[in-house]
Design an enzyme around this catalytic site. Structure first.
Site, PDB file in Angstrom:
ATOM      1  N   LYS A   1      -3.105  -3.816  -3.699  1.00 35.25           N
ATOM      2  CA  LYS A   1      -2.420  -3.611  -2.429  1.00 35.25           C
ATOM      3  C   LYS A   1      -3.354  -2.970  -1.405  1.00 35.25           C
ATOM      4  O   LYS A   1      -4.173  -2.106  -1.734  1.00 35.25           O
ATOM      5  CB  LYS A   1      -1.199  -2.716  -2.622  1.00 35.25           C
ATOM      6  CG  LYS A   1      -0.069  -3.367  -3.420  1.00 35.25           C
ATOM      7  CD  LYS A   1       0.522  -4.552  -2.675  1.00 35.25           C
ATOM      8  CE  LYS A   1       1.757  -5.119  -3.365  1.00 35.25           C
ATOM      9  NZ  LYS A   1       2.952  -4.318  -3.171  1.00 35.25           N
TER      10      LYS A   1
ATOM     11  N   GLN B   1       3.169   0.599 -17.494  1.00 33.71           N
ATOM     12  CA  GLN B   1       3.053  -0.678 -16.796  1.00 33.71           C
ATOM     13  C   GLN B   1       1.563  -0.955 -16.621  1.00 33.71           C
ATOM     14  O   GLN B   1       0.750  -0.054 -16.826  1.00 33.71           O
ATOM     15  CB  GLN B   1       3.746  -0.605 -15.436  1.00 33.71           C
ATOM     16  CG  GLN B   1       3.167   0.482 -14.536  1.00 33.71           C
ATOM     17  CD  GLN B   1       4.121   0.937 -13.460  1.00 33.71           C
ATOM     18  OE1 GLN B   1       5.330   0.919 -13.626  1.00 33.71           O
ATOM     19  NE2 GLN B   1       3.576   1.356 -12.322  1.00 33.71           N
TER      20      GLN B   1
ATOM     21  N   ASP C   1       0.983  -6.129  -7.796  1.00 32.82           N
ATOM     22  CA  ASP C   1      -0.194  -5.640  -8.514  1.00 32.82           C
ATOM     23  C   ASP C   1       0.154  -5.014  -9.863  1.00 32.82           C
ATOM     24  O   ASP C   1      -0.705  -4.400 -10.501  1.00 32.82           O
ATOM     25  CB  ASP C   1      -0.949  -4.627  -7.655  1.00 32.82           C
ATOM     26  CG  ASP C   1      -0.043  -3.484  -7.150  1.00 32.82           C
ATOM     27  OD1 ASP C   1       1.195  -3.634  -7.201  1.00 32.82           O
ATOM     28  OD2 ASP C   1      -0.586  -2.462  -6.696  1.00 32.82           O
TER      29      ASP C   1
ATOM     30  N   ASP D   1       7.457   7.695 -15.059  1.00 31.75           N
ATOM     31  CA  ASP D   1       7.772   6.766 -13.984  1.00 31.75           C
ATOM     32  C   ASP D   1       8.801   5.732 -14.453  1.00 31.75           C
ATOM     33  O   ASP D   1       8.608   5.068 -15.479  1.00 31.75           O
ATOM     34  CB  ASP D   1       6.480   6.063 -13.543  1.00 31.75           C
ATOM     35  CG  ASP D   1       6.646   5.252 -12.275  1.00 31.75           C
ATOM     36  OD1 ASP D   1       6.770   5.862 -11.201  1.00 31.75           O
ATOM     37  OD2 ASP D   1       6.637   4.015 -12.368  1.00 31.75           O
ATOM     38  N   ASN D   2       9.894   5.609 -13.713  1.00 32.77           N
ATOM     39  CA  ASN D   2      10.908   4.571 -13.958  1.00 32.77           C
ATOM     40  C   ASN D   2      11.337   4.454 -15.433  1.00 32.77           C
ATOM     41  O   ASN D   2      11.307   3.359 -16.005  1.00 32.77           O
ATOM     42  CB  ASN D   2      10.391   3.213 -13.487  1.00 32.77           C
ATOM     43  CG  ASN D   2      10.410   3.086 -11.974  1.00 32.77           C
ATOM     44  OD1 ASN D   2      11.256   3.648 -11.302  1.00 32.77           O
ATOM     45  ND2 ASN D   2       9.465   2.346 -11.442  1.00 32.77           N
TER      46      ASN D   2
ATOM     47  N   GLU E   1      11.758  10.313 -13.768  1.00 36.80           N
ATOM     48  CA  GLU E   1      11.849   9.812 -12.395  1.00 36.80           C
ATOM     49  C   GLU E   1      12.772   8.596 -12.444  1.00 36.80           C
ATOM     50  O   GLU E   1      12.329   7.458 -12.515  1.00 36.80           O
ATOM     51  CB  GLU E   1      10.451   9.432 -11.873  1.00 36.80           C
ATOM     52  CG  GLU E   1      10.432   9.052 -10.399  1.00 36.80           C
ATOM     53  CD  GLU E   1      10.264   7.557 -10.160  1.00 36.80           C
ATOM     54  OE1 GLU E   1      10.186   7.162  -8.989  1.00 36.80           O
ATOM     55  OE2 GLU E   1      10.205   6.786 -11.127  1.00 36.80           O
TER      56      GLU E   1
ATOM     57  N   LYS F   1      -0.219   6.478  -0.954  1.00 43.71           N
ATOM     58  CA  LYS F   1      -0.230   5.646  -2.159  1.00 43.71           C
ATOM     59  C   LYS F   1      -1.276   4.538  -2.067  1.00 43.71           C
ATOM     60  O   LYS F   1      -1.726   4.015  -3.092  1.00 43.71           O
ATOM     61  CB  LYS F   1       1.147   5.013  -2.380  1.00 43.71           C
ATOM     62  CG  LYS F   1       2.240   5.987  -2.765  1.00 43.71           C
ATOM     63  CD  LYS F   1       3.461   5.256  -3.275  1.00 43.71           C
ATOM     64  CE  LYS F   1       4.060   4.351  -2.224  1.00 43.71           C
ATOM     65  NZ  LYS F   1       5.234   3.611  -2.745  1.00 43.71           N
ATOM     66  N   TYR F   2      -1.648   4.158  -0.836  1.00 44.97           N
ATOM     67  CA  TYR F   2      -2.519   2.993  -0.652  1.00 44.97           C
ATOM     68  C   TYR F   2      -3.846   3.308   0.032  1.00 44.97           C
ATOM     69  O   TYR F   2      -4.640   2.400   0.275  1.00 44.97           O
ATOM     70  CB  TYR F   2      -1.781   1.927   0.174  1.00 44.97           C
ATOM     71  CG  TYR F   2      -0.402   1.635  -0.343  1.00 44.97           C
ATOM     72  CD1 TYR F   2      -0.217   0.911  -1.523  1.00 44.97           C
ATOM     73  CD2 TYR F   2       0.727   2.101   0.325  1.00 44.97           C
ATOM     74  CE1 TYR F   2       1.054   0.656  -2.015  1.00 44.97           C
ATOM     75  CE2 TYR F   2       2.000   1.849  -0.157  1.00 44.97           C
ATOM     76  CZ  TYR F   2       2.162   1.128  -1.327  1.00 44.97           C
ATOM     77  OH  TYR F   2       3.422   0.879  -1.817  1.00 44.97           O
TER      78      TYR F   2
END
Length: 546
Positions: free
Chosen positions: A134, A194, A229, A265-266, A294, A407-408
C-alpha cells in the site's frame, strides 16, 4: 446466649479436628462458657486464627459439590491496572525522512515514562511485503520509498519471527525490552496472524491458505476496508495441527525474548477453539502473560473471546460520545455479568480510528476523552503522539481514517509542540497511580447533573476512604453549567455538613455543603474536574467558587 452458641460451634469443629487443634478449639469453647469473661471471650472468638480453624472444620453435611468444576484465572496486577502508549518505532528517528530504529525508540522511553505510561505497545515489527504494498493514504499504488503497512507481515527477509532490518537486530530489540523495564515500562507486541503475499508461509505451506479456482488467494477484507496486501490464513485446512503449532511457536518465540504482553489483531476472525487452546497452553508455562483482544465486533463475540481467555479487550468506548451512551455502556460493563469475565481497556483513538468527536472538537475534545478513558476504566491507552498532539484531520469527510496516516508512511513528530496535552496526560496518570479508587473496575457510581452536556460519576475505595468525583463537559465548544446532586451519604458525609472537593487537575479547592452543588466547566480552560472528596465538618479554607 451468643457466646454459648459459639461454644457449641467450636465443640462441633473440635470433633473433626486433629488432637492439637481439637484441644485449642475445646479450650476456646470453655472460655466462651465462663461467666464474667465476655470481653476476653469475644476477642478470642473473633481472632483470625479461630476463624480459620472453624472454617477448616465447618459442618459440611448440607454442602453441595458443583459440577462441572469451574476454573478461575488469577492474573497479575498489570492485567487489572495499566496505561498503554502505542508508538510506531519506525517514526522515532531524530531526523525527518529517516527510518527509525529500536535504538531511536529507546530514546523516547524517558518521554513515555515521564507521562506515566507503563505499557509501550509496538505495531508489528516484522519484515513488510512488497507485493501489492500500500502507498500513502491506503493507496493501492505505491512509489519508491513507501514503507508499506506493518500489518502486511512477511517478505524474503522472514516472517513472524523476524525483525524488519531497518529497525535493527534481535539484540537491539532485547535491549529495548530491558531498557524499557528500567523505566517501569513493559513492551507489548502486536500479534497479527496474517501474511503478505511474500511471506515464507505462502511458499512453504501453500495448504495453509484458501486458493480460488483461478489459482489466486483472496486478500483480506473487513468491509468496507480492503487489504490487498494481506492474505488471511485458513485455520481449518487439512494441515491444521501443524499450522496451529506453528502459530503457537510464534508467540512462544517472543515470550523467549522477554515479552509478556500481546495485543492480538482481529482475533474474532479466527476460530474460538484456536484461541482457547493457544492461550490455555501458553499460560500453563507463562501465567503472567497478558493478551489484549482488538475485537471491534459484535458484543457476544467480544464477550466470548473474554471467556476463552483474553485478559483485556478493546471496547465500544471509542464511539460512545453522548451522556446517555456513556452511562448505558459503563453500567453494562460494571453492573451486569459482563463484569465477571470481561476486562475493558478504553482507547479514545487508534491508528485506524479517529472518531468524529475528536475531528470536530479539537483540543478540548481530546482532553475530555482522555479524562473519561483514564477515570472510567483502570486499563486505558492512547495512540501517540497523534493523541497528545491533537491530530484530528480525517482522510476525507465522514472517514475515521487519518489523513496521511502513519500506517502507510514515516512520521516525524514534534513532541514539544505548543498544542501538546502531554502535561495533562502526565497529571492524569499521576492521579491514577496515587488513587486506589481509580485502580478498580466495578466501583463506578453515576451522579445526577441537570445538564445533558455534563457527566458526573464517583469512584471510591473502601479500605483507604479514597473517594473521587469526576465531572466532564462533553461539549468541546461551549461553557456548560448545572447543579450536581452528589450521593454524600455513600461518602459517609452527613447531608447537612460542609465538605471540601479538591480538584486534582487545577489544584483548586471548593467548599460544598449538602448533596446539591453548582458546577461549571469551560472547555477552553479544562473541560473536566477530578475532585477528591474530603469530609471537613465546617471549613471553607482554600475554597473558591467556579
Amino acid at each position: 446466649v451468643d457466646l454459648l452458641i459459639g461454644a457449641e460451634l467450636l465443640e462441633q469443629a473440635a470433633a473433626k479436628a486433629g488432637e492439637a487443634e481439637a484441644g485449642r478449639l475445646r479450650t476456646l469453647g470453655c472460655l466462651l462458657r465462663e461467666p464474667g469473661r465476655q470481653e476476653e471471650a469475644i476477642a478470642a472468638a473473633t481472632d483470625a486464627r479461630t476463624l480459620e480453624l472453624t472454617r477448616r472444620y465447618a459442618d459440611t453435611m448440607s454442602a453441595t459439590t458443583h459440577t462441572p468444576v469451574l476454573r478461575v484465572t488469577v492474573d497479575r496486577q498489570k492485567a487489572g491496572f495499566s496505561a498503554w502508549y502505542e508508538l510506531f518505532p519506525r517514526s522515532c528517528a531524530p531526523e525527518d525522512g529517516q527510518h527509525g530504529t529500536f535504538k531511536d525508540c529507546a530514546s523516547w522511553l524517558p518521554y513515555i515514562a515521564g507521562m506515566g505510561f507503563d505499557v509501550l505497545y509496538l505495531p508489528p515489527i516484522h519484515p513488510i511485503g512488497v507485493t501489492a504494498r500500500k502507498g500513502r493514504n491506503n493507496s493501492v499504488q505505491c512509489v519508491d520509498g513507501d514503507p508499506g503497512t506493518p500489518w502486511a507481515i512477511g517478505s524474503t527477509e522472514g516472517g513472524h519471527k523476524a525483525i524488519h532490518p531497518a529497525l535493527g537486530t534481535m539484540d537491539d530489540f532485547r535491549s529495548l525490552v530491558a531498557k524499557a523495564r528500567d523505566f517501569g515500562i513493559e513492551i507489548a507486541l502486536d500479534i497479527a496472524f496474517q501474511c503478505s503475499p511474500d511471506h515464507p508461509y505462502v511458499r512453504e505451506h501453500p495448504d495453509w491458505f484458501r486458493w480460488r479456482p483461478d489459482g489466486t488467494i483472496q486478500y483480506a477484507e473487513n468491509p468496507p476496508k480492503k487489504y490487498q496486501d494481506i492474505f488471511p490464513l485458513e485455520f481449518e485446512n487439512g494441515d491444521r495441527e501443524h499450522l496451529w503449532q506453528e502459530l503457537r511457536s510464534v508467540v512462544q518465540f517472543w515470550l523467549d525474548q522477554g515479552v509478556r504482553i500481546f495485543r492480538v489483531d482481529n482475533p474474532h476472525t479466527k476460530p474460538f477453539a484456536f484461541w482457547e487452546w493457544l492461550i490455555t497452553s501458553l499460560k500453563t508455562d507463562h501465567p503472567d502473560v497478558i493478551f489484549l483482544a482488538e475485537a471491534f465486533t459484535r458484543p457476544k463475540v467480544m464477550a466470548r473471546l473474554a471467556k476463552l481467555g483474553f485478559t483485556q479487550s478493546y471496547t465500544y468506548f471509542t464511539w460512545r460520545r453522548t451522556k446517555w451512551e456513556l452511562i448505558e455502556y459503563i453500567t453494562e460493563l460494571t453492573r451486569t455479568e459482563l463484569a465477571e469475565y470481561f476486562r475493558p481497556n478504553f482507547w479514545p483513538n487508534t491508528p485506524d480510528i479517529l472518531m468524529d468527536y475528536l475531528q470536530e472538537g479539537g483540543r478540548p475534545a481530546f482532553e475530555a476523552r482522555l479524562v473519561l478513558a483514564a477515570t472510567l476504566s483502570p486499563n486505558y491507552g492512547i495512540y501517540g503522539p497523534a493523541f497528545e498532539l491533537c491530530v484530528n484531520t480525517p482522510r476525507e469527510p465522514g472517514s475515521e481514517e487519518y489523513l496521511n496516516s502513519e500506517k502507510y508512511e514515516l512520521k516525524h513528530w514534534n513532541l514539544g509542540a505548543a498544542e501538546s496535552i502531554s502535561p495533562l496526560i502526565t497529571r492524569v496518570n499521576q492521579v491514577r497511580r496515587e488513587s486506589r479508587a481509580l485502580q478498580q473496575a466495578r466501583n463506578v457510581r453515576v451522579q445526577h447533573v441537570d445538564n445533558d452536556m455534563l457527566i458526573a460519576f464517583s469512584r471510591w475505595d473502601e479500605e483507604t476512604s479514597d473517594h473521587l468525583l469526576i465531572v466532564v463537559n462533553l461539549d468541546p465548544h461551549r461553557v456548560q453549567e448545572g447543579w450536581l446532586t452528589f450521593d454524600v451519604e455513600h461518602s459517609a458525609i452527613p447531608p447537612s455538613y460542609s465538605y471540601q472537593v479538591q480538584d486534582l487537575l487545577s489544584d483548586r479547592t471548593y467548599a460544598w455543603r449538602g448533596p446539591r452543588n453548582y458546577v461549571s466547566l469551560d472547555p477552553s480552560g479544562l473541560p473536566a474536574h477530578i475532585f477528591r472528596v474530603v469530609a471537613d465538618g465546617d471549613t471553607t479554607r482554600g475554597a473558591g467558587r467556579e
